[in-house]
Scaffold this active site. Structure first.
Site, PDB file in Angstrom:
ATOM      1  N   GLU A  96       0.854  -1.197   0.000  1.00  0.00           N
ATOM      2  CA  GLU A  96       0.000   0.000   0.000  1.00  0.00           C
ATOM      3  C   GLU A  96       0.882   1.237   0.000  1.00  0.00           C
ATOM      4  O   GLU A  96       1.849   1.319   0.767  1.00  0.00           O
ATOM      5  CB  GLU A  96      -0.912   0.006   1.232  1.00  0.00           C
ATOM      6  CG  GLU A  96      -1.774   1.270   1.361  1.00  0.00           C
ATOM      7  CD  GLU A  96      -2.655   1.245   2.603  1.00  0.00           C
ATOM      8  OE1 GLU A  96      -3.109   0.142   2.983  1.00  0.00           O
ATOM      9  OE2 GLU A  96      -2.875   2.323   3.194  1.00  0.00           O
ATOM     10  N   GLU A 136      -2.315  11.349   3.402  1.00  0.00           N
ATOM     11  CA  GLU A 136      -3.351  11.151   4.412  1.00  0.00           C
ATOM     12  C   GLU A 136      -3.334  12.357   5.345  1.00  0.00           C
ATOM     13  O   GLU A 136      -2.278  12.933   5.611  1.00  0.00           O
ATOM     14  CB  GLU A 136      -3.104   9.880   5.222  1.00  0.00           C
ATOM     15  CG  GLU A 136      -3.459   8.592   4.518  1.00  0.00           C
ATOM     16  CD  GLU A 136      -3.306   7.398   5.447  1.00  0.00           C
ATOM     17  OE1 GLU A 136      -4.334   6.803   5.819  1.00  0.00           O
ATOM     18  OE2 GLU A 136      -2.153   7.084   5.804  1.00  0.00           O
TER      19      GLU A 136
END
Length: 350
Positions: free
Chosen positions: A238, A243
């Protein structure tokens, strides 16, 4: 014609190895097992900036050769001849090791330094989403994850494919997190993904986005290995390009998840950038066989040396979402009603 410079290394004769194994039983003949000897290792480096190197290894009593290229990658060449292309930009010196192997498994090694110059090529646009047509997101480029719970993150939203939660308007994609009761969830939002429609290996990803405000919001621009359904997470890999959690305003996370480094032990860094919820900023991934680098407005946020030991050498697809709460987002402000992530464009260069 590409000019090449040769680097030649001969193993000193004093290091030649001959192993004798004798059988002492009555009537048996003495057996001699020969190890590789006279190892000669040659590297021909292209001078055109392509990163191409021709390696040649020769040794008596050898039946195959393993090449360690100094960047984590290993290949086997039974003939002892192999071409390899380095991708790291600039002039770099790699410590390259060849291991000659005999049929009986005996080995002989030689290590040499190889200096390679790679001239960066001008990246070309490979894929883009400009969000210029009003209406629902382009179905040829985007699908949806639907449901609640956030796939193990204990998120509070229900992801939908409704226009209320994802819509293209005025040249931007808007992902709206809304406080409302929906299928037993207190919030709704959207999670768009290019799975089955667009995936790629290596390249530069550039995303221009303005993030949602509010404690409890958890927007993300990220990528997941296309083999996620078969390999599982985190084995698929990932890459979190961006974020942000509302409780830590303006702190941008750039993170990799893979076996041994996932969840709370993920491989990541943060950078504080002013005004991420009030203005558009550029979030970038530069991904090659040698490195993975994540930037905010051109400033390095996180860097990892890529290698065959981590799962970042196969196709990945894109994901865009705004989560609410969960293990990372935390408690939601009781006064929260609605927040929006706006994305101006996504561009992938090769």
């Amino acid at each position: 014609m590409v000019m090449k410079k040769a680097i030649k290394y001969l193993l000193p004769a004093t290091l030649l190895l001959l192993i004798l194994v004798s059988c002492k039983k009555a009537g048996s003949a003495e057996i001699t097992i020969l190890a590789p000897t006279n190892l000669v290792f040659t590297a021909l480096v292209a001078t055109d900036g392509s990163g191409l190197v021709n390696f040649t290894a020769q040794a008596m009593n050898a039946v195959s050769f393993d090449f360690e290229f100094g960047n984590g990658e290993i290949k086997t060449a039974p003939t002892g001849v192999i071409d390899y292309v380095y991708s790291r930009s600039g002039t770099n010196t790699f410590t390259v090791t060849v291991t000659a192997k005999s049929g009986a498994g005996l080995t002989l090694k030689k290590t040499i330094p190889v200096t390679v110059t790679v001239t960066p090529s001008v990246p070309t646009l490979f894929w883009s989403e400009e969000f210029n047509i009003d209406g629902p997101p382009d179905s040829t480029k985007w699908g949806y994850d639907l449901g609640a719970g956030g796939w193990g993150n204990n998120e509070l939203e229900y992801y939908t494919n409704r226009r209320e939660n994802s819509i293209v308007q005025g040249g931007v994609l808007k992902i709206n997190a809304i406080r409302e009761n929906f299928n037993n969830s207190p919030y709704t939002s959207a999670r768009l993904l290019s799975k089955g429609k667009f995936a790629f290996t290596y390249g530069k990803v550039e995303v221009k986005a303005k993030l949602p405000a509010g404690v409890g919001t958890w927007p993300a621009i990220w990528m997941l290995g296309s083999n996620a359904e078969t390999a599982g997470w985190p084995a698929c890999g990932e890459i979190d390009i961006m974020e942000h959690v509302g409780k830590w305003l303006n702190r941008i996370y750039g993170t990799l998840h893979y076996p041994g480094r996932s969840g709370g032990n993920a491989d990541g860094s943060t950078r504080v950038v002013d005004g991420v919820t009030t203005a558009f900023h550029i979030y970038t991934l530069d991904w090659t066989a040698d490195s993975i680098k994540i930037y905010v407005d051109g400033l390095l946020n996180h860097s990892v040396n890529n290698s065959r030991n981590i799962p970042f050498n196969h196709d990945f697809f894109l994901i865009l979402n705004v989560a609410m709460g969960g293990g990372f987002g935390g408690d939601v402000d009781p006064s929260f009603t609605r927040a929006t992530m706006e994305i101006d464009y996504i561009r992938v260069y090769k």
